[in-house]
Design a protein around this motif. Structure first.
Motif, PDB file in Angstrom:
ATOM      1  N   ARG A  55       0.828  -1.203   0.000  1.00 36.14           N
ATOM      2  CA  ARG A  55       0.000   0.000   0.000  1.00 36.14           C
ATOM      3  C   ARG A  55       0.864   1.255   0.000  1.00 36.14           C
ATOM      4  N   GLU A  56       0.413   2.252  -0.715  1.00 33.11           N
ATOM      5  CA  GLU A  56       1.108   3.536  -0.772  1.00 33.11           C
ATOM      6  C   GLU A  56       0.966   4.288   0.549  1.00 33.11           C
ATOM      7  N   GLY A  57       1.833   5.264   0.742  1.00 34.59           N
ATOM      8  CA  GLY A  57       1.710   6.189   1.864  1.00 34.59           C
ATOM      9  C   GLY A  57       2.142   5.662   3.214  1.00 34.59           C
ATOM     10  N   LEU A  58       2.956   4.632   3.260  1.00 37.51           N
ATOM     11  CA  LEU A  58       3.384   4.065   4.543  1.00 37.51           C
ATOM     12  C   LEU A  58       4.543   4.880   5.126  1.00 37.51           C
ATOM     13  N   ASP A  59       4.337   5.432   6.306  1.00 33.19           N
ATOM     14  CA  ASP A  59       5.361   6.267   6.945  1.00 33.19           C
ATOM     15  C   ASP A  59       6.654   5.500   7.222  1.00 33.19           C
ATOM     16  N   GLN A  60       6.562   4.197   7.458  1.00 27.64           N
ATOM     17  CA  GLN A  60       7.762   3.419   7.788  1.00 27.64           C
ATOM     18  C   GLN A  60       8.620   3.120   6.560  1.00 27.64           C
ATOM     19  N   GLN A  61       8.140   3.435   5.358  1.00 24.95           N
ATOM     20  CA  GLN A  61       8.917   3.219   4.149  1.00 24.95           C
ATOM     21  C   GLN A  61       9.784   4.437   3.838  1.00 24.95           C
ATOM     22  N   LEU A  62      10.850   4.205   3.083  1.00 24.34           N
ATOM     23  CA  LEU A  62      11.659   5.313   2.590  1.00 24.34           C
ATOM     24  C   LEU A  62      10.762   6.225   1.747  1.00 24.34           C
ATOM     25  N   PRO A  63      11.015   7.515   1.727  1.00 21.64           N
ATOM     26  CA  PRO A  63      10.140   8.446   0.998  1.00 21.64           C
ATOM     27  C   PRO A  63       9.902   8.063  -0.466  1.00 21.64           C
ATOM     28  N   GLN A  64      10.913   7.549  -1.150  1.00 21.78           N
ATOM     29  CA  GLN A  64      10.758   7.210  -2.558  1.00 21.78           C
ATOM     30  C   GLN A  64       9.847   6.000  -2.792  1.00 21.78           C
ATOM     31  N   PHE A  65       9.497   5.278  -1.729  1.00 22.27           N
ATOM     32  CA  PHE A  65       8.631   4.105  -1.859  1.00 22.27           C
ATOM     33  C   PHE A  65       7.233   4.348  -1.313  1.00 22.27           C
ATOM     34  N   ARG A  66       6.871   5.587  -1.082  1.00 25.98           N
ATOM     35  CA  ARG A  66       5.566   5.898  -0.493  1.00 25.98           C
ATOM     36  C   ARG A  66       4.489   6.179  -1.533  1.00 25.98           C
ATOM     37  N   GLN A  67       4.904   6.488  -2.752  1.00 19.53           N
ATOM     38  CA  GLN A  67       3.917   6.796  -3.786  1.00 19.53           C
ATOM     39  C   GLN A  67       3.660   5.577  -4.656  1.00 19.53           C
ATOM     40  N   ARG A  68       2.398   5.385  -5.013  1.00 20.29           N
ATOM     41  CA  ARG A  68       2.038   4.223  -5.835  1.00 20.29           C
ATOM     42  C   ARG A  68       2.614   4.334  -7.242  1.00 20.29           C
ATOM     43  N   PHE A  69       2.729   3.192  -7.853  1.00 19.34           N
ATOM     44  CA  PHE A  69       3.186   3.095  -9.240  1.00 19.34           C
ATOM     45  C   PHE A  69       2.234   3.893 -10.118  1.00 19.34           C
ATOM     46  N   ALA A  70       2.775   4.773 -10.930  1.00 20.12           N
ATOM     47  CA  ALA A  70       1.930   5.601 -11.794  1.00 20.12           C
ATOM     48  C   ALA A  70       2.512   5.695 -13.196  1.00 20.12           C
ATOM     49  N   GLY A  71       3.366   4.764 -13.539  1.00 22.83           N
ATOM     50  CA  GLY A  71       4.018   4.820 -14.836  1.00 22.83           C
ATOM     51  C   GLY A  71       3.323   3.961 -15.866  1.00 22.83           C
ATOM     52  N   ASP A  72       4.006   3.808 -16.978  1.00 24.63           N
ATOM     53  CA  ASP A  72       3.456   3.033 -18.071  1.00 24.63           C
ATOM     54  C   ASP A  72       4.474   2.039 -18.601  1.00 24.63           C
ATOM     55  N   SER A  73       5.596   1.913 -17.914  1.00 25.75           N
ATOM     56  CA  SER A  73       6.674   1.119 -18.490  1.00 25.75           C
ATOM     57  C   SER A  73       7.047  -0.108 -17.669  1.00 25.75           C
ATOM     58  N   LEU A  74       6.212  -0.515 -16.736  1.00 33.52           N
ATOM     59  CA  LEU A  74       6.481  -1.741 -15.992  1.00 33.52           C
ATOM     60  C   LEU A  74       5.740  -2.882 -16.675  1.00 33.52           C
ATOM     61  N   ILE A  75       6.508  -3.897 -17.082  1.00 35.59           N
ATOM     62  CA  ILE A  75       5.941  -5.055 -17.756  1.00 35.59           C
ATOM     63  C   ILE A  75       6.304  -6.292 -16.949  1.00 35.59           C
ATOM     64  N   LEU A  76       5.307  -7.040 -16.531  1.00 32.05           N
ATOM     65  CA  LEU A  76       5.507  -8.316 -15.858  1.00 32.05           C
ATOM     66  C   LEU A  76       5.337  -9.400 -16.907  1.00 32.05           C
TER      67      LEU A  76
END
Length: 151
Positions: A55-76
């Motif tokens: 989940r996004e917005g977790l205070d215990q995470q590093l700041p760069q990992f707090r925002q949800r994925f919003a890109g278009d270039s991740l391919i699984l």
């Protein structure tokens, strides 16, 4: 270093919503779950593969990992034995692909889905490449790799 596991972790708005999509449409199962994190593993009896959602917005995470994925270039990329059968299975769950089944000259039969977080899920089956696409030497290497992957 000896690897024990390898999986992607995607920051999302609602891990449970994404969990439900992977369980319903791709047959994943829940290996671990908390209200802020879900770790899924592939179904079947063979080697299991995982993916996690946090989940996004977790205070215990590093700041760069707090925002949800919003890109278009991740391919699984999910390799299957038979892409046509996989597409039939996905359609049986009520889901239509974002990109229809197609054969690519580089040696891939595939279709693409888009999960609720915006991740592209590429369901692929290696096939013989078109020698004209790469040239004969590279095509032979790719064909060898396809044969090796099938045991």
């Amino acid at each position: 270093m000896e690897l024990k596991d390898l999986y992607s972790l995607v920051v999302v708005e609602d891990p449970r919503h994404v969990r439900d999509w992977y369980v319903r449409h791709l047959g994943f199962t829940v290996a671990f779950e908390a209200d802020w994190f879900v770790y899924l593993v592939s179904g079947g009896t063979g080697r299991r593969f995982g993916i996690a959602f946090m989940r996004e917005g977790l205070d215990q995470q590093l700041p760069q990992f707090r925002q949800r994925f919003a890109g278009d270039s991740l391919i699984l990329s999910v390799e299957v034995e038979d892409a046509r059968m996989a597409l039939d299975s996905v359609r049986a769950t009520g889901l239509e692909p974002a990109v229809e089944l197609r054969d690519e000259p580089w040696g891939q039969r595939h279709f693409l889905l888009r999960d609720p977080a915006g991740v592209w899920v590429d369901i692929i089956q290696p096939i013989e490449p078109d020698p004209a696409f790469f040239g004969a030497e590279v095509a032979a290497q790719l064909q060898e790799a396809v044969e090796d992957s099938h045991g």
